[in-house]
Design a protein around this motif. Structure first.
Motif, PDB file in Angstrom:
ATOM      1  N   LEU A  29       0.991  -0.748   0.191  1.00 40.20           N
ATOM      2  CA  LEU A  29       0.470  -0.150   0.008  1.00 40.20           C
ATOM      3  C   LEU A  29       0.796   1.796  -0.531  1.00 40.20           C
ATOM      4  O   LEU A  29       1.078   2.048  -1.084  1.00 40.20           O
ATOM      5  N   SER A 155      -3.993   1.331  -3.554  1.00 42.50           N
ATOM      6  CA  SER A 155      -3.170   2.681  -3.307  1.00 42.50           C
ATOM      7  C   SER A 155      -3.183   3.338  -4.106  1.00 42.50           C
ATOM      8  O   SER A 155      -3.485   5.145  -3.779  1.00 42.50           O
ATOM      9  N   PRO A 169      -6.537   5.042   1.615  1.00 46.89           N
ATOM     10  CA  PRO A 169      -6.263   3.721   1.729  1.00 46.89           C
ATOM     11  C   PRO A 169      -5.868   3.008   2.817  1.00 46.89           C
ATOM     12  O   PRO A 169      -5.918   1.506   2.525  1.00 46.89           O
TER      13      PRO A 169
END
Length: 394
Positions: A29, A155, A169
């Motif tokens: 992420l 992300s 995210p």
């Protein structure tokens, strides 16, 4: 009765693979967001690569200390702890960003990934019928790579769509980890704790008959992982500083291609014998290194994207061959240990080159550091491929 057991087993497989994917998703992420962190906190390329390496080192340390834990106390409790680490990491990332918070969050993320990489692979193989071990290994690798690919793309897209690019995210990931923990708790079989919880260094104890295949599998796959690691660590910085592309979606897509290619590569490798797949994967890594060198020297995006796809597919072929010739051949009582040993080797090769590139960037520049790195990777992949072919001939 058989249908009930089959349905329960299917639900357990679904819960385990979902938790596996969600945990690995959390590790990528931050990848498209490194350029934001670098600007916001005035981080140098060396600090960014070190921040990435902290995660990989955390994975290796976890595998070393807890590599055989799931063989002793069962898969379920270790899987639950892995998801808990991913959850805590998401909570930390939601705090106002600072370098100490990022480091701790990445360490927790590495702990979760370390526990999940070895135990998750062994758990998925355990849940499938003995005659379907090959399918189980393929599923485990696909879930691992799929989670890594999804995390970076999700992300990047969210960072371009929403104002709170450093919040949303991780909030989404936090919700997914809660769902994964609930699914594991309710749908997986409870573990009878026959062993003792012990923290101790984990020696790479691989059966003699598997050591050659183990070493070649780790080095061949690790060469591709090294490229993916460098793309993950400094890819976003290269896009912003050299190509002047500020889209976080593009940064996420670059790493997505590498890990999605890995999933595709292992699916393609399912029908290829390991003795053929490994040299083929090594050849692909050499080609990918060539495209990466082209992208760096000419400062172009297209060869960079092509390099990501090829190195992903090549790593997938090597990973599939390595798992098939080592973890799938191991007895269940030692499968977690051997799986953890395999991934400890891979993540070591993920971390060390990233730090090396970060140091070279400080001493030279991003382009020169990348070209030196691609040359080393190409030579390593070529040597391993030739060695594997020679071994097959013998």
């Amino acid at each position: 009765m058989t249908s009930v057991l089959s349905r329960r087993n299917g639900m357990a497989i679904t819960a385990t693979t979902f938790a596996f994917a969600v945990t690995m998703m959390g590790t990528t992420l931050p990848t498209p967001l490194y350029s934001i962190y670098a600007a916001k906190l005035a981080l140098s390329p060396l600090t960014v690569t070190a921040l990435f390496a902290v995660y990989a080192i955390g994975v290796v340390a976890t595998l070393s200390l807890f590599g055989r834990l799931s063989d002793e106390i069962g898969r379920r409790p270790v899987l639950l702890v892995a998801v808990a680490c991913a959850l805590l990491s998401a909570v930390l990332f939601l705090l106002p960003p600072s370098l100490p918070v990022l480091v701790i969050a990445r360490i927790l993320s590495g702990l979760g990934a370390g526990l999940m990489s070895g135990t998750g692979t062994a758990a998925v193989i355990d849940l499938f019928a003995p005659e379907r071990k090959a399918t189980a290994g393929t599923v485990a690798i696909a879930v691992n790579a799929g989670g890594l690919a999804t995390g970076t793309l999700l992300s990047g897209v969210l960072a371009d769509l929403v104002a709170d690019s450093l919040v949303v995210p991780y909030a989404v990931h936090l919700v997914l980890t809660l769902v994964a923990a609930t699914a594991l708790w309710t749908l997986t079989p409870r573990t009878v704790l026959n062993g003792k919880f012990r923290i101790r260094p984990h020696r790479l104890r691989v059966p003699v008959e598997l050591r050659g295949a183990f070493t070649r599998g780790v080095l061949a796959t690790g060469a591709g992982f090294a490229v993916a690691g460098v793309l993950t660590a400094v890819g976003a910085l290269f896009l912003v500083r050299s190509l002047h592309l500020t889209s976080h979606t593009v940064a996420g897509f670059l790493v997505f291609l590498a890990f999605a290619g890995m999933a595709i590569g292992q699916l393609l490798g399912k029908g290829i014998a390991a003795r053929t797949a490994l040299p083929l994967g090594c050849a692909g890594t050499v080609v990918a290194a060539g495209f990466l060198a082209w992208a760096l020297s000419a400062t172009q995006l297209l060869p960079l994207l092509v390099a990501a796809v090829i190195v992903g597919m090549s790593s997938g072929l090597c990973l599939n061959a390595g798992i098939a010739s080592t973890v799938e051949q191991a007895p269940s009582a030692h499968r977690g240990e051997i799986s953890s040993s395999f991934f400890a080797g891979l993540y070591s090769m993920l971390a060390i080159p990233s730090i090396g590139v970060g140091v070279l960037v400080v001493l030279t520049d991003l382009r020169t550091a990348g070209l030196v790195f691609t040359g080393v990777v190409a030579v390593l992949a070529l040597v391993i491929g030739i060695t594997e072919r020679a071994t097959v001939r013998r």
